[in-house]
Design an enzyme around this catalytic site. Structure first.
Site, short mmCIF file in Angstrom:
data_model
loop_
_atom_site.label_atom_id
_atom_site.label_comp_id
_atom_site.label_asym_id
_atom_site.label_seq_id
_atom_site.Cartn_x
_atom_site.Cartn_y
_atom_site.Cartn_z
N THR A 355 -2.15 1.18 12.32
CA THR A 355 -1.81 2.39 11.56
C THR A 355 -0.38 2.65 11.38
O THR A 355 0.29 2.45 12.20
CB THR A 355 -2.74 3.33 11.99
OG1 THR A 355 -4.14 2.86 12.13
CG2 THR A 355 -2.62 4.73 11.34
N VAL A 356 0.11 3.45 10.29
CA VAL A 356 1.68 3.96 10.50
C VAL A 356 1.31 5.47 10.11
O VAL A 356 0.36 6.12 9.56
CB VAL A 356 2.56 3.45 9.42
CG1 VAL A 356 2.60 1.75 9.77
CG2 VAL A 356 1.79 3.44 8.04
#
Length: 535
Positions: A355-356
């Site tokens: 995830t970012v």
């Protein structure tokens, strides 16, 4: 903004906090942060900058997110907080029986079966249409350039890329995985500083930008996505893609010592962070690095996760309401279970009613907390040939237990781990925060809020401080930089504690706070290639 007293805090000296007043972008990769700043300086607002940064992250950090993933956002605009849920549902033609009849007891991690409708491109288009100042084409231009001309891969990204390549070479034998290797690792994964480019990724981003994401959901890209998934034995169709709409939702919150902490409602598990904070607000905390503080935090998180995993699902299928889970009476009931020793967490029964992450802010008061992911790094391992689109595997979070509220069903959204956070006080924005990293995310949110509100740490000190992660049962992993007396003390209370030197496993966060004078104060993650671009 809280009054910070972090000058002498032992973890505050690793990186300086950043101040600015015209605009700020905080994220996990420097080139993505610069993309957001470039758009701000070209006349865009915080929403345009968030889109630019998010699109760039699909290029420069493909090990953690991509065009074929989901996204959530909290947007402060016009003196109000708005929620965006752009998580996609399961295909209409998939059923629980179809999977269990194959002898499956859970949805696979990889391949075509866990692929749900991707929501990320729709999120960018929706944000631009409702709150942006610039055309989507302008905001996405830096990402297109990065993909087409190439960029030097940053160190943390290179390490994760190499790890994934080694894993996938052992695990991926089916022919439909070939396209992942063709796209991301034809011979080997890139080294730090090595130039990587993808013309196919650039073309896809340009198509999304030119059509406001129509091509992805109702055009040639949709046709290619559906055909590829079905050729591999999956269920996603053009009709599934065409039917997708983002959900503008009302954020949910709890008040924690005068601050309102905001999350996106289910199907995301931001609710877990709020349940834990609601339990913890019944205790007083004066020092961070004490055995009592860590014990109470961990115990509250166990109880919150026990409830979250039992009850969170697509809201249309939840049997317990958010209001009931966040009621003061239920929080007091759960708080009373916490004793002097580690407990084995069990869900309660409230009264029923990879995830970012990025943060952006501009000089006008707009702020964005946005998170997007392919899940488990590169996602399903399915890359649509010739497009650069790595499809996510969010369907893996569904249960195949027909009695569970999160059981797999056609058109249903799964329990979702990515969560943006936001803090307000007295109806005014303090700012966006988030900690990416699967089931670490609510735990990171709780620790960031307490570092800020209870312990007065500035954003960088909050992110620098050692973290812990509850894993399951009585098992807790703590970062190797945690004071040794806490390790032994927790073990003495019955926690099954392990040291971990894998700093990335404790999540990667960003924070931007705004004070009463409009000054922005930002911190970025020391466990990643984190960067703040400020103006």
């Amino acid at each position: 903004m809280p009054t910070f007293d972090a000058l002498h805090y032992p973890y505050a000296s690793r990186r300086n906090v950043v101040y600015a007043n015209k605009g700020m972008v905080a994220t996990s990769q420097p080139l993505a942060a610069q993309a957001g700043l470039q758009v701000l300086q070209a006349g865009g607002n915080a929403i345009d900058a968030a889109i630019a940064t998010a699109a760039a992250l699909t290029v420069v950090e493909p090990n953690a997110n991509g065009i074929g993933g989901d996204a959530f956002a909290l947007v402060w605009h016009g003196g109000k907080l708005h929620g965006l849920n752009a998580s996609g549902p399961a295909p209409q033609s998939i059923t629980l029986d179809k999977l269990t009849s194959q002898g499956l007891s859970e949805v696979p991690k990889y391949g075509p079966l866990p692929v749900t409708v991707p929501g990320t491109p729709a999120a960018w288009a929706a944000l631009a249409q409702r709150f942006g100042r610039l055309p989507l084409k302008t905001s996405m231009a830096p990402a297109v350039e990065l993909a087409r001309e190439g960029f030097p891969v940053s160190p943390t990204v290179a390490g994760a890329w190499q790890t994934a390549t080694a894993l996938f070479r052992d695990a991926f034998k089916e022919p439909y995985f070939k396209h992942w290797f063709d796209t991301f690792s034809p011979e080997r994964a890139p080294q730090p500083g090595e130039i990587w480019r993808s013309a196919a990724h650039a073309d896809t981003l340009q198509s999304i930008a030119d059509t406001n994401a129509e091509s992805f959901y109702r055009g040639p890209l949709a046709e290619r996505i559906a055909a590829f998934v079905q050729s591999a034995g999956g269920y996603l169709t053009q009709e599934d893609l065409a039917a997708f709409q983002v959900d503008w939702c009302d954020p949910i919150s709890v008040n924690y010592r005068g601050y309102d902490v905001w999350e996106i409602p289910p199907n995301g598990h931001g609710l877990v962070a709020l349940i834990a904070l609601n339990i913890l607000k019944g205790f007083d905390f004066t020092e961070r690095d004490t055995l009592r503080t860590h014990h109470l935090q961990i115990e509250a998180m166990k109880l919150a996760f026990a409830d979250g995993l039992a009850h969170i699902a697509d809201p249309a299928h939840m049997r317990v309401s958010v209001a009931d889970l966040l009621s003061d009476a239920y929080s007091a009931e759960r708080r009373a279970l916490i004793g002097a020793r580690a407990l084995q967490p069990m869900p309660g029964e409230p009264s029923r009613g990879g995830t970012v992450y990025l943060s952006t802010a501009d000089g006008e008061g707009n702020m964005v907390s946005l998170i997007q992911s392919n899940y488990m790094g590169f996602g399903s391992g399915m890359v649509v040939p010739g497009t650069g689109i790595a499809l996510h595997n969010r369907g893996n979070n569904f249960s195949l237990d027909a009695k569970h509220p999160n059981s797999l069903a056609p058109g249903k959204r799964p329990y979702h781990t990515i969560i943006p956070g936001f803090l307000t006080k007295d109806g005014k924005a303090v700012g966006p925060f988030g900690v990416m990293g699967g089931f670490m995310q609510p735990q990171g949110h709780v620790q960031m809020v307490m570092n800020t509100v209870d312990f007065g740490l500035n954003p960088q000190a909050s992110l620098d401080a050692p973290r812990w992660e509850w894993e399951s049962g009585k098992r807790v992993s703590i970062e190797r930089s945690t004071p040794e007396h806490l390790f032994h003390g927790l073990a003495g209370l019955g926690h099954e504690v392990t040291w971990s030197a894998n700093r990335v496993g404790f999540g990667r966060g960003q924070i931007i706070w705004r004070n009463a004078d409009g000054v922005l104060c930002g911190g970025t993650e020391p466990r990643a290639d984190g960067s703040i671009a400020a103006w």
